[in-house]
Design a protein around this motif. Structure first.
Motif, PDB file in Angstrom:
ATOM      1  N   TRP A  85       0.805  -1.289   0.087  1.00  0.00           N
ATOM      2  CA  TRP A  85       0.232   0.117  -0.064  1.00  0.00           C
ATOM      3  C   TRP A  85       1.043   1.290   0.003  1.00  0.00           C
ATOM      4  CZ3 TRP A  85      -3.865  -1.861   4.454  1.00  0.00           C
ATOM      5  CH2 TRP A  85      -4.384  -2.982   4.072  1.00  0.00           C
ATOM      6  N   ASN A  86       1.885   1.232   0.884  1.00  0.00           N
ATOM      7  CA  ASN A  86       2.528   2.485   0.827  1.00  0.00           C
ATOM      8  C   ASN A  86       3.566   2.689  -0.431  1.00  0.00           C
ATOM      9  OD1 ASN A  86       1.857   3.070   3.406  1.00  0.00           O
ATOM     10  ND2 ASN A  86       3.597   2.254   4.530  1.00  0.00           N
ATOM     11  N   THR A  87       4.137   1.808  -1.001  1.00  0.00           N
ATOM     12  CA  THR A  87       4.750   1.746  -2.192  1.00  0.00           C
ATOM     13  C   THR A  87       3.776   2.471  -3.466  1.00  0.00           C
ATOM     14  OG1 THR A  87       6.106  -0.051  -1.620  1.00  0.00           O
ATOM     15  CG2 THR A  87       6.023   0.487  -3.978  1.00  0.00           C
ATOM     16  N   ILE A  88       2.873   1.784  -3.528  1.00  0.00           N
ATOM     17  CA  ILE A  88       1.830   2.325  -4.464  1.00  0.00           C
ATOM     18  C   ILE A  88       1.449   3.898  -4.312  1.00  0.00           C
ATOM     19  CG2 ILE A  88      -0.482   1.825  -5.851  1.00  0.00           C
ATOM     20  CD1 ILE A  88       0.089  -1.113  -5.407  1.00  0.00           C
ATOM     21  N   SER A  89       1.089   3.977  -3.025  1.00  0.00           N
ATOM     22  CA  SER A  89       0.586   5.383  -2.527  1.00  0.00           C
ATOM     23  C   SER A  89       1.713   6.343  -2.823  1.00  0.00           C
ATOM     24  CB  SER A  89       0.132   5.259  -1.051  1.00  0.00           C
ATOM     25  OG  SER A  89      -0.312   6.538  -0.678  1.00  0.00           O
ATOM     26  N   ALA A  90       2.969   6.012  -2.652  1.00  0.00           N
ATOM     27  CA  ALA A  90       3.934   6.894  -2.640  1.00  0.00           C
ATOM     28  C   ALA A  90       4.485   7.195  -4.096  1.00  0.00           C
ATOM     29  CB  ALA A  90       5.090   6.616  -1.832  1.00  0.00           C
ATOM     30  N   PHE A  91       4.433   6.245  -4.936  1.00  0.00           N
ATOM     31  CA  PHE A  91       4.709   6.426  -6.370  1.00  0.00           C
ATOM     32  C   PHE A  91       3.521   6.778  -7.062  1.00  0.00           C
ATOM     33  CE2 PHE A  91       6.002   4.443 -10.626  1.00  0.00           C
ATOM     34  CZ  PHE A  91       7.300   5.153 -10.712  1.00  0.00           C
ATOM     35  N   ASP A  92       2.531   6.738  -6.456  1.00  0.00           N
ATOM     36  CA  ASP A  92       1.434   7.399  -7.428  1.00  0.00           C
ATOM     37  C   ASP A  92       1.369   6.826  -8.967  1.00  0.00           C
ATOM     38  OD1 ASP A  92      -1.047   8.687  -7.460  1.00  0.00           O
ATOM     39  OD2 ASP A  92      -0.179  10.634  -7.633  1.00  0.00           O
ATOM     40  N   PRO A  93       1.069   5.595  -9.241  1.00  0.00           N
ATOM     41  CA  PRO A  93       1.129   5.506 -10.463  1.00  0.00           C
ATOM     42  C   PRO A  93      -0.176   6.079 -11.289  1.00  0.00           C
ATOM     43  CG  PRO A  93       0.643   3.650  -9.554  1.00  0.00           C
ATOM     44  CD  PRO A  93       0.934   4.622  -8.416  1.00  0.00           C
ATOM     45  N   ASP A  94       0.127   6.108 -12.842  1.00  0.00           N
ATOM     46  CA  ASP A  94      -0.993   6.386 -13.404  1.00  0.00           C
ATOM     47  C   ASP A  94      -1.810   5.074 -13.921  1.00  0.00           C
ATOM     48  OD1 ASP A  94      -0.698   9.323 -14.015  1.00  0.00           O
ATOM     49  OD2 ASP A  94       1.122   8.591 -14.649  1.00  0.00           O
ATOM     50  N   VAL A  95      -0.814   3.997 -13.911  1.00  0.00           N
ATOM     51  CA  VAL A  95      -1.423   2.699 -14.176  1.00  0.00           C
ATOM     52  C   VAL A  95      -0.691   1.515 -13.403  1.00  0.00           C
ATOM     53  CG1 VAL A  95      -1.520   0.858 -16.041  1.00  0.00           C
ATOM     54  CG2 VAL A  95      -1.653   3.317 -16.707  1.00  0.00           C
ATOM     55  N   LEU A  96      -1.733   0.747 -12.939  1.00  0.00           N
ATOM     56  CA  LEU A  96      -1.083  -0.423 -12.180  1.00  0.00           C
ATOM     57  C   LEU A  96      -1.371  -1.742 -13.005  1.00  0.00           C
ATOM     58  CD1 LEU A  96      -0.148  -2.081  -9.510  1.00  0.00           C
ATOM     59  CD2 LEU A  96      -2.546  -1.937  -8.705  1.00  0.00           C
ATOM     60  N   VAL A  97      -0.117  -2.674 -13.313  1.00  0.00           N
ATOM     61  CA  VAL A  97      -0.319  -3.635 -14.153  1.00  0.00           C
ATOM     62  C   VAL A  97      -0.051  -5.069 -13.149  1.00  0.00           C
ATOM     63  CG1 VAL A  97       0.442  -4.774 -16.154  1.00  0.00           C
ATOM     64  CG2 VAL A  97       0.525  -2.185 -15.818  1.00  0.00           C
ATOM     65  N   VAL A  98      -1.147  -6.079 -12.966  1.00  0.00           N
ATOM     66  CA  VAL A  98      -1.123  -7.040 -12.216  1.00  0.00           C
ATOM     67  C   VAL A  98      -1.035  -8.372 -13.056  1.00  0.00           C
ATOM     68  CG1 VAL A  98      -2.317  -8.088 -10.412  1.00  0.00           C
ATOM     69  CG2 VAL A  98      -2.054  -5.767 -10.431  1.00  0.00           C
ATOM     70  N   ASP A  99      -0.220  -9.229 -12.776  1.00  0.00           N
ATOM     71  CA  ASP A  99      -0.263 -10.680 -13.481  1.00  0.00           C
ATOM     72  C   ASP A  99      -0.839 -11.775 -12.837  1.00  0.00           C
ATOM     73  OD1 ASP A  99       1.420 -11.735 -16.046  1.00  0.00           O
ATOM     74  OD2 ASP A  99       1.206 -13.154 -14.442  1.00  0.00           O
ATOM     75  N   THR A 100      -1.769 -12.574 -13.447  1.00  0.00           N
ATOM     76  CA  THR A 100      -2.173 -13.639 -12.847  1.00  0.00           C
ATOM     77  C   THR A 100      -3.141 -13.805 -11.730  1.00  0.00           C
ATOM     78  OG1 THR A 100      -0.435 -14.759 -13.960  1.00  0.00           O
ATOM     79  CG2 THR A 100      -1.619 -15.960 -12.278  1.00  0.00           C
ATOM     80  N   TYR A 101      -2.875 -12.961 -10.659  1.00  0.00           N
ATOM     81  CA  TYR A 101      -3.732 -12.916  -9.397  1.00  0.00           C
ATOM     82  C   TYR A 101      -4.273 -11.344  -9.275  1.00  0.00           C
ATOM     83  CZ  TYR A 101      -0.937 -17.292  -8.435  1.00  0.00           C
ATOM     84  OH  TYR A 101      -0.534 -18.507  -8.643  1.00  0.00           O
ATOM     85  N   PRO A 102      -5.626 -11.181  -9.531  1.00  0.00           N
ATOM     86  CA  PRO A 102      -5.838  -9.824  -9.696  1.00  0.00           C
ATOM     87  C   PRO A 102      -6.295  -9.178  -8.570  1.00  0.00           C
ATOM     88  CG  PRO A 102      -7.877 -11.727 -10.178  1.00  0.00           C
ATOM     89  CD  PRO A 102      -6.452 -12.490 -10.101  1.00  0.00           C
ATOM     90  N   THR A 103      -6.177 -10.143  -7.404  1.00  0.00           N
ATOM     91  CA  THR A 103      -6.423  -9.470  -5.805  1.00  0.00           C
ATOM     92  C   THR A 103      -5.173  -9.517  -5.070  1.00  0.00           C
ATOM     93  OG1 THR A 103      -7.059 -11.579  -4.937  1.00  0.00           O
ATOM     94  CG2 THR A 103      -8.792 -10.356  -5.827  1.00  0.00           C
ATOM     95  N   GLY A 104      -3.954  -9.830  -6.026  1.00  0.00           N
ATOM     96  CA  GLY A 104      -2.870  -9.922  -5.172  1.00  0.00           C
ATOM     97  C   GLY A 104      -2.610 -11.489  -4.593  1.00  0.00           C
ATOM     98  N   SER A 105      -1.572 -11.631  -3.898  1.00  0.00           N
ATOM     99  CA  SER A 105      -1.178 -13.072  -3.532  1.00  0.00           C
ATOM    100  C   SER A 105      -1.976 -13.128  -2.164  1.00  0.00           C
ATOM    101  CB  SER A 105       0.169 -12.983  -3.030  1.00  0.00           C
ATOM    102  OG  SER A 105       0.647 -14.268  -2.352  1.00  0.00           O
ATOM    103  N   PHE A 106      -2.688 -12.293  -1.536  1.00  0.00           N
ATOM    104  CA  PHE A 106      -3.656 -12.581  -0.186  1.00  0.00           C
ATOM    105  C   PHE A 106      -4.459 -11.522  -0.342  1.00  0.00           C
ATOM    106  CE2 PHE A 106       0.686 -11.569   0.787  1.00  0.00           C
ATOM    107  CZ  PHE A 106       0.495 -10.047   1.386  1.00  0.00           C
ATOM    108  N   GLU A 107      -4.906 -10.770  -1.444  1.00  0.00           N
ATOM    109  CA  GLU A 107      -6.167 -10.009  -1.460  1.00  0.00           C
ATOM    110  C   GLU A 107      -5.813  -8.683  -0.979  1.00  0.00           C
ATOM    111  OE1 GLU A 107      -9.642 -11.659   0.120  1.00  0.00           O
ATOM    112  OE2 GLU A 107      -9.266 -13.549  -0.435  1.00  0.00           O
ATOM    113  N   GLU A 108      -4.326  -8.569  -1.026  1.00  0.00           N
ATOM    114  CA  GLU A 108      -4.036  -7.146  -0.413  1.00  0.00           C
ATOM    115  C   GLU A 108      -4.205  -5.969  -1.555  1.00  0.00           C
ATOM    116  OE1 GLU A 108      -0.301  -8.973  -2.762  1.00  0.00           O
ATOM    117  OE2 GLU A 108      -1.976  -9.598  -1.422  1.00  0.00           O
TER     118      GLU A 108
END
Length: 362
Positions: A85-108
């Motif tokens: 959460w902190n990495t994505i919040s701090a970097f503030d991307p325009d696009v987030l790209v996720v592979d294979t597991y749409p909710t993350g490894s444990f829904e994070e």
């Protein structure tokens, strides 16, 4: 708008498939938009390969390492959620790209997918029960674009909003013009220009099944006159692979497409990347499916064999492997398999995927 920012999220632990697909797209993206900022967030224990391809990465411990190193599950989940959460919040991307597991490894990722950025999911073919699960199907609605690394959308399974889905074809880390010739590849590896070379690799190196597969392959190769076995020890090997008398071991070589043209034939696991890279390079191959929770390697191996683009060895036995290796080393069979393989994977979908990301910013 200013410089576009992209976060690529990959949760690999034992393999390199997710990382490789995302690095492939990131390379194409950088060619299309040289000034863009790219950051990887990954639990892969081979995160160094991301840097070698020219990208920065924030590293999380994988689930496998958590177990081996004695981190309590509760501590690990809190750490992983907070860093994500902190990495994505701090970097503030325009696009987030996720592979294979749409909710993350444990829904994070579920809270993150409702933030301001555009979300893109790489939906690789999965077992029917995984692709059709209620959680996966519900989470797909949180994505703005769903990219299918196959020739048709239907190969990935059901998609709740078909208009969001785009089939871009197999995603590979090198374009065809980047592949070395047979002579160049053998010279770079320090291998004989004359010997018949059989390549063997069974994943990134973290899979316990690989030892048995390698042992059987080495036994078969030793029985064949004039054949040299070359073993690709993936980046996740933490120690020397099992003793392989007479074989050449390539340690830490990545990506495989930088050297695959050196070989006359191959025996590998039937993972997404291994299969598509070997077909793309036109290497006559035997595919050995391993059991996976999400990836149906046996189905993939059967489909390749049915198309005449490779051979499937299942179940893996010494007798069955011996027959397959003798067949794949027959010059006429090799020529036929090589032509069918390149026809089956004619193009790299990485640039089409990168263009789809850029279109979200228009």
């Amino acid at each position: 708008m200013g410089t576009p920012r992209f976060v690529f999220y990959a949760v690999n632990g034992l393999g390199l498939g997710h990382v490789t697909r995302l690095v492939s797209i990131a390379r194409a993206l950088r060619r299309l938009s040289p000034g863009c900022e790219v950051l990887f967030l990954t639990s892969s224990e081979a995160d160094h390969v991301i840097y070698r391809e020219g990208f920065a990465a924030v590293k999380l411990p994988s689930k496998t390492i958590r177990e081996h190193c004695g981190l309590r599950k509760g501590s690990y989940l809190k750490l992983a959620q907070t860093v994500t959460w902190n990495t994505i919040s701090a970097f503030d991307p325009d696009v987030l790209v996720v592979d294979t597991y749409p909710t993350g490894s444990f829904e994070e990722l579920l809270p993150v997918l409702r933030w301001r950025q555009k979300n893109v999911f790489i939906f690789r073919e999965q077992r029917a029960e995984a692709a059709g699960s209620q959680l996966l199907q519900a989470s797909l609605r949180l994505y703005d674009r769903i990219l299918i690394p196959h020739e048709s959308v239907s190969q990935a399974g059901p998609v709740p909003e078909p208009a969001k889905a785009l089939a871009v074809g197999p995603i590979l880390i090198r374009e065809r013009y980047e592949l070395p010739t047979r002579t160049q590849a053998r010279k770079a590896l320090g291998l004989s220009a004359e010997e018949t070379l059989l390549y063997a690799s069974f994943g990134g190196g973290g899979d316990p099944e690989a030892a048995r597969a390698l042992t059987l392959t080495a036994q078969v190769a030793r029985e064949l006159s004039g054949v040299r076995l070359v073993v690709g020890a993936g980046p996740l090997w933490r120690e020397q692979p099992p003793a392989l008398e007479g074989a050449v071991v390539l340690q830490g070589r990545y990506p495989a497409l930088d050297f695959l043209p050196a070989f006359d034939a191959a025996v590998t696991a039937a993972g997404y990347n291994a299969v598509h890279e070997l077909l793309y390079a036109g290497i006559p191959s035997i595919f050995v499916p391993f059991e996976r929770m999400v990836d149906d390697q046996e189905k993939r191996a059967r489909e390749v064999a049915a198309a005449g683009a490779g051979l499937a060895c299942t179940p893996l036995t010494r007798e069955g492997l011996t027959r397959a290796v003798r067949e794949v080393l027959n010059p006429d069979v090799r020529q036929r398999l090589s032509a069918a393989a390149q026809k089956k994977v004619e193009r790299n979908g990485a640039e089409a995927a990168a263009r789809a990301l850029m279109e979200l910013l228009a």
